[in-house]
Scaffold this active site. Sequence first.
Site, PDB file in Angstrom:
ATOM      1  N   LEU A   1      -3.616  -7.604   3.924  1.00 36.32           N
ATOM      2  CA  LEU A   1      -2.186  -7.630   4.210  1.00 36.32           C
ATOM      3  C   LEU A   1      -1.444  -6.425   3.670  1.00 36.32           C
ATOM      4  O   LEU A   1      -0.263  -6.508   3.355  1.00 36.32           O
ATOM      5  CB  LEU A   1      -1.557  -8.917   3.622  1.00 36.32           C
ATOM      6  CG  LEU A   1      -2.296 -10.222   3.950  1.00 36.32           C
ATOM      7  CD1 LEU A   1      -1.716 -11.364   3.135  1.00 36.32           C
ATOM      8  CD2 LEU A   1      -2.219 -10.535   5.431  1.00 36.32           C
ATOM      9  N   CYS A   2      -2.111  -5.297   3.587  1.00 40.80           N
ATOM     10  CA  CYS A   2      -1.465  -4.094   3.059  1.00 40.80           C
ATOM     11  C   CYS A   2      -0.930  -4.327   1.661  1.00 40.80           C
ATOM     12  O   CYS A   2       0.084  -3.743   1.271  1.00 40.80           O
ATOM     13  CB  CYS A   2      -0.341  -3.618   3.979  1.00 40.80           C
ATOM     14  SG  CYS A   2      -0.792  -2.159   4.905  1.00 40.80           S
ATOM     15  N   ASN A   3      -1.558  -5.224   0.941  1.00 44.13           N
ATOM     16  CA  ASN A   3      -1.124  -5.488  -0.426  1.00 44.13           C
ATOM     17  C   ASN A   3      -2.384  -5.606  -1.273  1.00 44.13           C
ATOM     18  O   ASN A   3      -2.797  -6.699  -1.657  1.00 44.13           O
ATOM     19  CB  ASN A   3      -0.295  -6.775  -0.475  1.00 44.13           C
ATOM     20  CG  ASN A   3       0.456  -6.901  -1.778  1.00 44.13           C
ATOM     21  OD1 ASN A   3      -0.127  -6.740  -2.858  1.00 44.13           O
ATOM     22  ND2 ASN A   3       1.740  -7.167  -1.703  1.00 44.13           N
TER      23      ASN A   3
ATOM     24  N   THR B   1       0.823  -1.215   0.000  1.00 45.79           N
ATOM     25  CA  THR B   1       0.000   0.000   0.000  1.00 45.79           C
ATOM     26  C   THR B   1       0.858   1.267   0.000  1.00 45.79           C
ATOM     27  O   THR B   1       0.525   2.256  -0.657  1.00 45.79           O
ATOM     28  CB  THR B   1      -0.920   0.019   1.238  1.00 45.79           C
ATOM     29  OG1 THR B   1      -1.642  -1.207   1.265  1.00 45.79           O
ATOM     30  CG2 THR B   1      -1.890   1.180   1.194  1.00 45.79           C
TER      31      THR B   1
END
Length: 854
Positions: free
Chosen positions: A403-405, A135
């Site tokens: 997962l910040c992805n 992110t």
Amino acid sequence: MSIAKSSASTSATYCSGYSEDVDRIREREYPLLKDTTYLDHAGTTLYAKSLIDSFSRDLTSSLYGNPHSMSASSQLSAQRVDDIRLRALRFFNADPDEFDLVFVANATAGIKLIADAFRDSPRGFWYGYHVDAHTSLVGVRELAAAGSRCFVRDDEVDAWAFGLESEGRESLGLFAYPAQSNMNGRRFPMRWCEQVRARCSKAENKVYTLLDAASFVSTSPLDLSNASTAPDFTVLSFYKIFGFPDLGALIVRKSAGDVFRHRKFFGGGTVNMVLTGNEPWHAKKESSIHERLEDGTLPFHSIIALESAFETHRRLYGSMENIASHTRFLAKRLHDRMVALKHYNGTRACQLYTTQNSSYDDPSTQGPILAFNLHNSRGMWIGKSEVERLASIKNIQIRSGTLCNPGGTAVSLGWSGADMLRHFSAGMRCGDEHDIMDERPTGILRVSLGAMSSQRDVDAFVAFLEEFYVDKLPEGVLVPLMRGVCLQQPSFYVESLSVYPIKSCGAFRVPDGQRWEVRREGLAWDREWCLVHQGTGVTLNQKRYPRMALIRPTLDLGRGILRIICGEAHALEGKTLEISLNRMGTNALTTSLCQNASKPSTVCGDKVVLQAYTSPAVSSFFSNFLGVPCTLARFPPQSSTRSYAPRKVARSRSHNQSPSMPGSFPQAPSSPSPSPTQTPILLSNESPLLLISRSSVNRLNESIKSTPRANPNSSLDSDNFPGSGTNSNKAVAADVFRANIVVAENIPTAERPYIEDTWASLRIGSGSGSEQLRFNVLGSCERCQMVCVDQYTGQRGDEPYATLAKTRKVERKILFGRHISPVGDARAHGEGGCLGTVMVGDVVVPSYEDDDES
Ligand SMILES: *Cc1c(COP(=O)(O)O)cnc(C)c1O
């Protein structure tokens, strides 16, 4: 540039090169991991005890001043910072003639520093990034005035890089990608940095490269020895390598440092002279890149800690190569064992999200992270929240969600942008429990390994999956019970009545022989109060603060007082607080009720207005006991707008359901639940009252006691198996379910566990007709790990949740007990909304779902 020195053919080995066996290292250096299976090294790895000891010795033996000055203490700090900067460069094989290292707060701060400089360049910049970016890399696009592009496939990047020479762009460019995906550990080609540089010779529209190495460096050597092929900018966070300090670095190829001349902002430390007033002028420092970029006072204590981190790390593990080999060995084992997990019918339990062409044998394509979801033997996906809850009671630490992805997870799960927008408008938010939408998972589970991960961690995790998520038998193989038989059985009576005056705190047992009022919103005084965090206004619960079970309220209706005692039930002396039940009352003892300074509070995600007690005596009473700044708050009278809506699974009437089985659940609802009449409730979670049955508790306890305790199928001795300390075959008390009403069969030998699952309504009362109070069953109660808190000791274990998860799961929900709601018109009854009374010993007459009584 070769990113990892070890080649693909090097075979992975278990803790070779380490100072000693990893179990020994664990015992001495990571005592906090004793009963824990920590599998979130991609979130952060953990620091060794001797790192902290050594740092603390360093701080207590030297005097460190602010580096920006001339005193001896200041000079000492400045010197140490210079030395450590050099050491950090060398850690990545970066020649200090070619590279500079800028200390930043974390990788994200490094990215932002670059993005700000590019934004300030005369014609703005163009930004390209890979879809698997974290992110923090994605956000850069918002500053890119000349546009941005997200590369979804690798060959798109190659094709774009190939055509760069002929591109007509007039602004600077920045291309960013992760060295390793923080989602699934996939590693990306290093050739891109070189390719991009080779085709951009002109200074005006040059494309720079930014490598996000934050995930990669935690388990692999990053080798920047060849400056000509290295990225222009590399960002990383040291806590991901060493666990401590919380510090990051931006490594800049000096020949790319010119872009920072565009940066407009300056702060203390980065300028040589500043004029203020009518002549706003300043001269930036020119000496080095880091001097131009490190605004303000450096986090010099953290930088000094980095030295201890390097030292300790080298002493324990030797080199990053050793860690790479160790983690690769474990990741491969874990991967192979997860793939091999099969249900009784041969279907796989784990869906792993690996990328095509990446392999856990090949460090150039894959790091030690596994992203996956679980499905049952019928192919139904299992929600991530359930897995996390069970993992948490088993002391297993994993990570889940997107997962910040965002790009990586969406592509893996097959969600389009339109899908995601639909989820968002349906209320889905980062970190919530919208686990499954359209029968598919919205997030991913992730386990990641680190330097001190061991074979036991892998064994414990696989054993956990085997125990809970591998179906050994088809569902519903339970003792059949004919509907006709059960209806002839004798009836039930009220065994006990409990009121929970303060939400999530101890129960007040209604004394035998005392009739207790039932109101539309439940038993009188139930969940009328709660504890709220003084900083956030959020209500506290036992899930977070198990000691709340030891806060024991007593209702003294004669004196009009709520008496609260804190401490274990058997402790002779506990602290006592008395609160007036009368809202207007000025119980001078301790409290003052704050009538006008209401502040919004959050109960189960809803906004409600609470009246918080402002007296310091009240707040310190609870704050001191729980160790969290909190105070008591009261729900305002008769103003509830919250109401109970039965969940989908809650109620079903299926008529093709014979034979029915105790312990089995009705099939999926055949028709939508009847629209609920709005049922007012106070602070209780779900419904006015919660009912459980004694015989169901007994049956559950039989299951708990008969469960063989799982051992990991490991070649290692398993006496120290992580988490074994919390395993217990001990029966649980009915109190853990925090019911208002416990019912039991009149004839103990005629126990019918779980028969209450088929109740549609019930009547409670001594007599017949008008003296009986009628209740509708709203649905089954969904359980979380809070049932694992022993209500007498405030201690957490793994039962009964572990056994409930195996025996009481239907449609992704773990159910025990029934939500019920009294029927009746309060106005027709007594004052204050009272519908009638109940008492221990009252007869309970249920009606079953198949009865056409109503
Ligand atoms: C952890 C991580 C980040 C963010 O690191 P911060 O320390 O939170 O700034 C960025 N990218 C990747 C690949 C990561 O793993």
